[in-house]
Design a protein around this motif. Structure first.
Motif, mmCIF file in Angstrom:
data_model
loop_
_atom_site.group_PDB
_atom_site.id
_atom_site.type_symbol
_atom_site.label_atom_id
_atom_site.label_comp_id
_atom_site.label_asym_id
_atom_site.label_seq_id
_atom_site.Cartn_x
_atom_site.Cartn_y
_atom_site.Cartn_z
ATOM 1 N N LYS A 147 0.817 -1.220 0.000
ATOM 2 C CA LYS A 147 0.000 0.000 0.000
ATOM 3 C C LYS A 147 0.845 1.262 0.000
ATOM 4 N N SER A 148 2.000 1.205 0.662
ATOM 5 C CA SER A 148 2.843 2.400 0.751
ATOM 6 C C SER A 148 3.442 2.794 -0.594
ATOM 7 N N TRP A 149 3.434 1.878 -1.579
ATOM 8 C CA TRP A 149 3.978 2.170 -2.909
ATOM 9 C C TRP A 149 2.933 2.812 -3.825
ATOM 10 N N CYS A 150 1.671 2.520 -3.585
ATOM 11 C CA CYS A 150 0.619 2.807 -4.562
ATOM 12 C C CYS A 150 0.465 4.306 -4.812
ATOM 13 N N GLY A 151 0.470 4.664 -6.081
ATOM 14 C CA GLY A 151 0.305 6.049 -6.497
ATOM 15 C C GLY A 151 1.575 6.879 -6.481
ATOM 16 N N LEU A 152 2.724 6.268 -6.165
ATOM 17 C CA LEU A 152 3.984 7.023 -6.097
ATOM 18 C C LEU A 152 4.775 6.894 -7.395
ATOM 19 N N ASN A 153 5.648 7.897 -7.640
ATOM 20 C CA ASN A 153 6.453 7.933 -8.856
ATOM 21 C C ASN A 153 7.911 8.269 -8.541
ATOM 22 N N PHE A 154 8.813 7.752 -9.341
ATOM 23 C CA PHE A 154 10.232 8.128 -9.373
ATOM 24 C C PHE A 154 10.866 8.173 -7.974
ATOM 25 N N GLU A 155 11.524 9.292 -7.631
ATOM 26 C CA GLU A 155 12.305 9.370 -6.392
ATOM 27 C C GLU A 155 11.466 9.101 -5.150
ATOM 28 N N GLU A 156 10.231 9.544 -5.159
ATOM 29 C CA GLU A 156 9.357 9.318 -4.009
ATOM 30 C C GLU A 156 9.111 7.818 -3.815
ATOM 31 N N LEU A 157 8.916 7.111 -4.916
ATOM 32 C CA LEU A 157 8.720 5.665 -4.852
ATOM 33 C C LEU A 157 10.006 4.963 -4.433
ATOM 34 N N ASP A 158 11.133 5.394 -4.988
ATOM 35 C CA ASP A 158 12.433 4.820 -4.600
ATOM 36 C C ASP A 158 12.654 4.935 -3.092
ATOM 37 N N ALA A 159 12.336 6.098 -2.558
ATOM 38 C CA ALA A 159 12.597 6.355 -1.137
ATOM 39 C C ALA A 159 11.763 5.433 -0.235
ATOM 40 N N VAL A 160 10.525 5.185 -0.626
ATOM 41 C CA VAL A 160 9.637 4.372 0.203
ATOM 42 C C VAL A 160 9.920 2.883 0.042
ATOM 43 N N SER A 161 10.264 2.472 -1.182
ATOM 44 C CA SER A 161 10.368 1.044 -1.484
ATOM 45 C C SER A 161 11.770 0.470 -1.332
ATOM 46 N N GLY A 162 12.794 1.332 -1.387
ATOM 47 C CA GLY A 162 14.163 0.839 -1.399
ATOM 48 C C GLY A 162 14.640 0.455 -2.783
ATOM 49 N N LEU B 100 13.030 1.443 -14.808
ATOM 50 C CA LEU B 100 13.814 1.752 -16.004
ATOM 51 C C LEU B 100 14.614 0.558 -16.503
ATOM 52 N N THR B 101 14.985 -0.366 -15.607
ATOM 53 C CA THR B 101 15.853 -1.475 -15.997
ATOM 54 C C THR B 101 15.219 -2.818 -15.671
ATOM 55 N N TYR B 102 15.675 -3.835 -16.392
ATOM 56 C CA TYR B 102 15.208 -5.204 -16.154
ATOM 57 C C TYR B 102 15.585 -5.669 -14.756
ATOM 58 N N GLU B 103 16.819 -5.406 -14.344
ATOM 59 C CA GLU B 103 17.274 -5.847 -13.028
ATOM 60 C C GLU B 103 16.410 -5.271 -11.917
ATOM 61 N N GLU B 104 16.046 -3.993 -12.057
ATOM 62 C CA GLU B 104 15.237 -3.362 -11.022
ATOM 63 C C GLU B 104 13.787 -3.846 -11.071
ATOM 64 N N ALA B 105 13.330 -4.249 -12.263
ATOM 65 C CA ALA B 105 11.987 -4.831 -12.362
ATOM 66 C C ALA B 105 11.917 -6.150 -11.581
ATOM 67 N N LEU B 106 12.963 -6.960 -11.708
ATOM 68 C CA LEU B 106 13.006 -8.197 -10.931
ATOM 69 C C LEU B 106 13.061 -7.905 -9.431
ATOM 70 N N HIS B 107 13.832 -6.880 -9.063
ATOM 71 C CA HIS B 107 13.919 -6.476 -7.658
ATOM 72 C C HIS B 107 12.543 -6.028 -7.156
ATOM 73 N N MET B 108 11.854 -5.234 -7.961
ATOM 74 C CA MET B 108 10.504 -4.793 -7.601
ATOM 75 C C MET B 108 9.580 -5.988 -7.417
ATOM 76 N N ALA B 109 9.644 -6.955 -8.338
ATOM 77 C CA ALA B 109 8.767 -8.123 -8.269
ATOM 78 C C ALA B 109 9.016 -8.923 -6.993
ATOM 79 N N ARG B 110 10.280 -9.104 -6.629
ATOM 80 C CA ARG B 110 10.598 -9.898 -5.435
ATOM 81 C C ARG B 110 10.143 -9.184 -4.159
#
Length: 328
Positions: free
Chosen positions: A275-290, A307-317
């Protein structure tokens, strides 16, 4: 090849059939008449005559009982697809230079067009829709949700062609005006079905690639844009353990998207983003999600991007670790 059908008001079944036939037999003239002498000048007589043989195809005749395995009777659209659809698909393959399409993919594309277009047209023309749905779901007291689910699945592919064709029949129009409206409708349907056939070929080739890419785990990873949602709907049991899909975005970067909760509930997720990620973009999302290089997470939590495949996998995990799981 000369084609004959009835004049007067026209319906989706013979209009769709004529769209198919005039693609297989390019520049074939169509005679619209109920005059038997004129009709018999044609090589192929459809939706009229009361006869059924190698030249005549009239599903209205009392002795016509041909039906699919699922019980849906053939009207003229499906009947012409049954007889000429394979030739139609080969013509599409040749005209659109899809020569590397395997025969089995072409066969599945043929079946998809019947399932997603011709069946709906035939059900409407035969007046069989309500009986078919009743047989499909067998509703019992207390089974409302199951009935809703089955209807939802069915109507996902209902193209409303009968309604659109009906609206092309204008009231108080002359016979000449009605003929013009019919031929315009056939032209419109010809373009639609040709595009649908191309899409069916690409969809079937893509589904095969999705099934090949999936390793049975919680994340479906694709390095090309593929029709993964179609693959999942049609092979839902194979993706029982899968929660998220990772794939290239159309514009930039990569997407992470939750799988649907069921075949019918496409807008409910197996797992929603934290829930803490929802509706966030760019730096704000990075800060909350790691994360690094995150682009967004949709406010409803069904999809996000990086932006990158590696970070997409990180997001998914992280999504799987911290997200909200739902159960059908």
């Amino acid at each position: 090849m000369i084609i004959a059908t009835h004049d007067g008001s026209f319906h989706a079944d013979e209009a769709v059939a004529c769209a198919v036939l005039t693609t297989v037999f390019e520049h074939a003239p169509i005679i619209r008449t109920r005059d038997e002498t004129e009709m018999e000048k044609a090589d192929l007589i459809i939706d009229v005559s009361g006869l059924n043989d190698e030249r005549h195809f009239d599903h209205h005749s009392p002795d016509f009982t041909l039906a699919r395995d699922n019980g849906v009777r053939y009207a003229t659209a499906g009947l012409m697809w049954l007889h000429y659809g394979h030739g139609y698909m080969r013509k599409i393959r040749d005209n659109y230079r899809l020569n590397d399409t395997p025969d089995q993919v072409l066969e599945r594309a043929f079946e998809r067009i019947d399932r997603e277009i011709m069946i709906a047209v035939d059900l409407n023309d035969n007046g069989q829709l309500n009986y078919y749905l009743d047989d499909l779901v067998h509703p019992e007291p207390g089974e409302g949700k199951r009935v809703f689910d089955e209807l939802n699945i069915f109507y996902q592919n209902e193209p409303s062609i009968p309604y659109l064709v009906a609206m092309m029949n204008l009231p108080n129009i002359s016979a000449d005006g009605q003929n013009k409206a019919f031929f315009y409708t056939v032209k419109m349907l010809r373009a639609f079905i040709q595009n649908a056939a191309v899409n069916a070929i690409y969809t079937e080739m893509g589904i095969a690639k999705v099934l090949e890419a999936y390793d049975g785990g919680e994340i479906l990873i694709m390095h090309d844009r593929l029709p993964w949602s179609s693959a999942i709907r049609e092979h839902f049991e194979l993706f029982d353990k899968c929660l998220l899909a990772v794939y290239p975005d159309r514009k930039r970067g990569w997407r992470v998207q939750a799988l649907p909760l069921s075949r019918s509930e496409r807008f409910k997720n197996k797992i929603t983003a934290p829930k803490s990620w929802c509706g966030l973009n760019f730096e704000e999302l990075d800060a909350v999600s790691g994360l690094k290089d995150a682009i967004f997470v949709h406010r409803s939590g069904f999809t996000g991007g990086t932006l990158t495949y590696e970070e997409a996998l990180h997001m998914a995990r992280l999504w799987i670790e911290k997200g909200d799981r739902h159960f059908a």
